[in-house]
Design a protein around this motif. Structure first.
Motif, PDB file in Angstrom:
ATOM      1  N   PHE A  62      -3.328  -3.543  -0.797  1.00  0.00           N
ATOM      2  CA  PHE A  62      -2.783  -4.635  -0.005  1.00  0.00           C
ATOM      3  C   PHE A  62      -2.788  -5.962  -0.756  1.00  0.00           C
ATOM      4  CE2 PHE A  62      -2.474  -1.836   3.511  1.00  0.00           C
ATOM      5  CZ  PHE A  62      -1.519  -2.429   4.332  1.00  0.00           C
ATOM      6  N   ASP A  65     -12.455  -7.738   2.511  1.00  0.00           N
ATOM      7  CA  ASP A  65     -11.145  -7.179   2.824  1.00  0.00           C
ATOM      8  C   ASP A  65     -10.075  -8.263   2.779  1.00  0.00           C
ATOM      9  OD1 ASP A  65      -8.870  -6.033   4.067  1.00  0.00           O
ATOM     10  OD2 ASP A  65      -9.729  -6.334   6.057  1.00  0.00           O
ATOM     11  N   ASN A 111       0.749  -7.432   0.174  1.00  0.00           N
ATOM     12  CA  ASN A 111       0.850  -8.733   0.840  1.00  0.00           C
ATOM     13  C   ASN A 111       1.536  -9.769  -0.038  1.00  0.00           C
ATOM     14  OD1 ASN A 111      -0.328  -7.835   3.199  1.00  0.00           O
ATOM     15  ND2 ASN A 111      -2.389  -8.443   2.613  1.00  0.00           N
ATOM     16  N   VAL A 138      -7.723  -1.949   0.198  1.00  0.00           N
ATOM     17  CA  VAL A 138      -7.706  -3.394  -0.033  1.00  0.00           C
ATOM     18  C   VAL A 138      -6.992  -3.729  -1.340  1.00  0.00           C
ATOM     19  CG1 VAL A 138      -9.144  -5.424  -0.481  1.00  0.00           C
ATOM     20  CG2 VAL A 138      -9.747  -3.854   1.374  1.00  0.00           C
ATOM     21  N   SER A 141      -7.097  -8.749   0.029  1.00  0.00           N
ATOM     22  CA  SER A 141      -5.748  -8.597   0.561  1.00  0.00           C
ATOM     23  C   SER A 141      -4.884  -9.829   0.334  1.00  0.00           C
ATOM     24  CB  SER A 141      -5.812  -8.275   2.058  1.00  0.00           C
ATOM     25  OG  SER A 141      -6.487  -7.057   2.291  1.00  0.00           O
TER      26      SER A 141
END
Length: 410
Positions: free
Chosen positions: A230, A349, A234, A227, A353
């Protein structure tokens, strides 16, 4: 895995209705994603920075409300949470479409309605991610997740291209109007879904339930490591690929070409999904993180030499890698997190993220205009792949296995 076992989840009535709901909804969303991008860029004097602001306006409420959405989805029937979320999305998207079609859209109004969509998505996303474990037997989790991915990704092969054609022929407002209708139909298709009764322990406060989910999250090495990664990945994807990408495409491969690139990525997702219907995915996070590193390739090519053919090929490879990670992550969560707190853990999560996505959406426009699109995109593509490989230094990520059915929680 035989084809009969691969299709077995569709014989479960609840999953079949849920599958249909997701299918219809995805059909509209895939067209709307490209339509909203160019609806913003069509505003007088609009820039990449303006596009980033609208995208960030949707993401910020998700960041602020995601954890509470996870608690609601663990407390209430998850299909009810999804229905309310879908209806609210239908209304807000319908208003955006009306503004665009009547020529009354302004940056502030698009940003405000995008914020409403982000708020309702904060409740819907944890419910959507966690409801599958209530709809199929545990032995069918891999095919169920793969079928959902195939339906979503199959539509994204055509969705962005069709959306781009509608944008070119009729304008972005019509694609947004279609999406509003699909949100409504999606809510109606969930009406027949009946979830099994859930056992709940002693009633506790929402804060206590949030704390319980946080304790599990922070003490599970593979979970917080992925996580955390990301959060950066992201932000790069949202800023480099989704914000700068359309701007670079506008001056090079064109709007329709950008639709082809997004469709190629989806085709890679579909192709890998077909493979994963027959092949059991062992070591889900090892393969997932190694394969998703390929998502840095199209970002790199956008900076080096944005030719349509090369972008289409690299987007296909990226899509295949994303599909491996997506399935691996869903299986890791569904097989290793108790169903009673699954929505809350998914909300942590999602929060981890997406928390940096607004930064990427807001910062990449000015950054590209200041330093130049090409160097920013090249650096971002390299950084994306490097982060993915760095995560594999964690032993808990590399070695997490599939769990035997007898050992699966819930």
């Amino acid at each position: 895995m035989t084809w009969s076992s691969a299709l077995a989840p569709l014989r479960e009535a609840g999953f079949a209705w849920y599958f249909a709901s997701r299918f219809v909804n995805t059909l509209g969303v895939m067209m709307a994603s490209i339509a909203l991008t160019f609806a913003v860029l069509d505003l007088p004097g609009a820039t990449a920075t303006d596009l980033g602001l609208v995208l960030a306006a949707r993401t910020l409420p998700m960041v602020l409300l995601m954890l509470w959405g996870g608690v609601l989805s663990d407390r209430l029937p998850r299909t009810l949470v999804l229905q309310v979320s879908n209806l609210a999305s239908a209304l807000s998207q319908g208003l955006i479409a009306a503004l665009v079609l009547t020529g009354r859209a302004e940056l502030w109004s698009l940003a405000a309605l995008a914020a409403v969509q982000g708020a309702v998505s904060a409740a819907g996303m944890p419910a959507m991610a966690s409801v599958v474990v209530q709809l199929v037997p545990r032995s069918q989790l891999q095919p169920a997740n793969t079928l959902l991915s195939l339906s979503r990704n199959g539509l994204t092969v055509l969705g962005p291209t069709v959306g781009a054609l509608i944008v070119v022929a009729l304008g972005p407002g019509w694609a947004l109007a279609i999406d509003a209708g699909t949100w409504l139909v999606s809510a109606l298709l969930l009406v027949p879904v009946r979830l099994p009764a859930r056992e709940r322990g002693a009633t506790t406060s929402m804060v206590a339930e949030l704390r319980e989910g946080w304790t599990f999250f922070r003490t599970t090495g593979w979970l917080w490591t992925v996580v955390l990664a990301f959060g950066a990945l992201n932000a790069i994807h949202a800023g480099a690929f989704l914000t700068l990408g359309p701007v670079v495409a506008e001056d090079t491969i064109g709007r329709q070409g950008w639709g082809y690139v997004l469709s190629a990525e989806a085709l890679g997702l579909v192709a890998m999904g077909v493979v994963l219907l027959r092949v059991r995915l062992e070591r889900p996070l090892l393969w997932g993180m190694a394969c998703i590193a390929a998502a840095g390739l199209p970002i790199l090519i956008l900076g080096l030499d944005p030719r349509l053919a090369v972008l289409v090929v690299t987007a296909f490879v990226a899509g295949a890698g994303i599909e491996v990670f997506s399935l691996g992550w869903n299986l890791a969560m569904q097989e290793n997190v108790d169903e009673q707190m699954l929505s809350r853990v998914f909300s942590y999560d999602y929060l981890g993220s997406i928390i940096a996505i607004p930064l990427g959406q807001i910062a990449y426009g000015p950054l590209g205009e200041w330093l130049g699109m090409a160097p920013v995109l090249v650096a971002s593509g390299v950084a994306y792949a490097a982060i993915c490989l760095l995560v594999l230094c964690s032993r808990s990520v590399r070695t997490l296995p599939r769990r035997d059915l007898a050992d699966v929680a819930g």
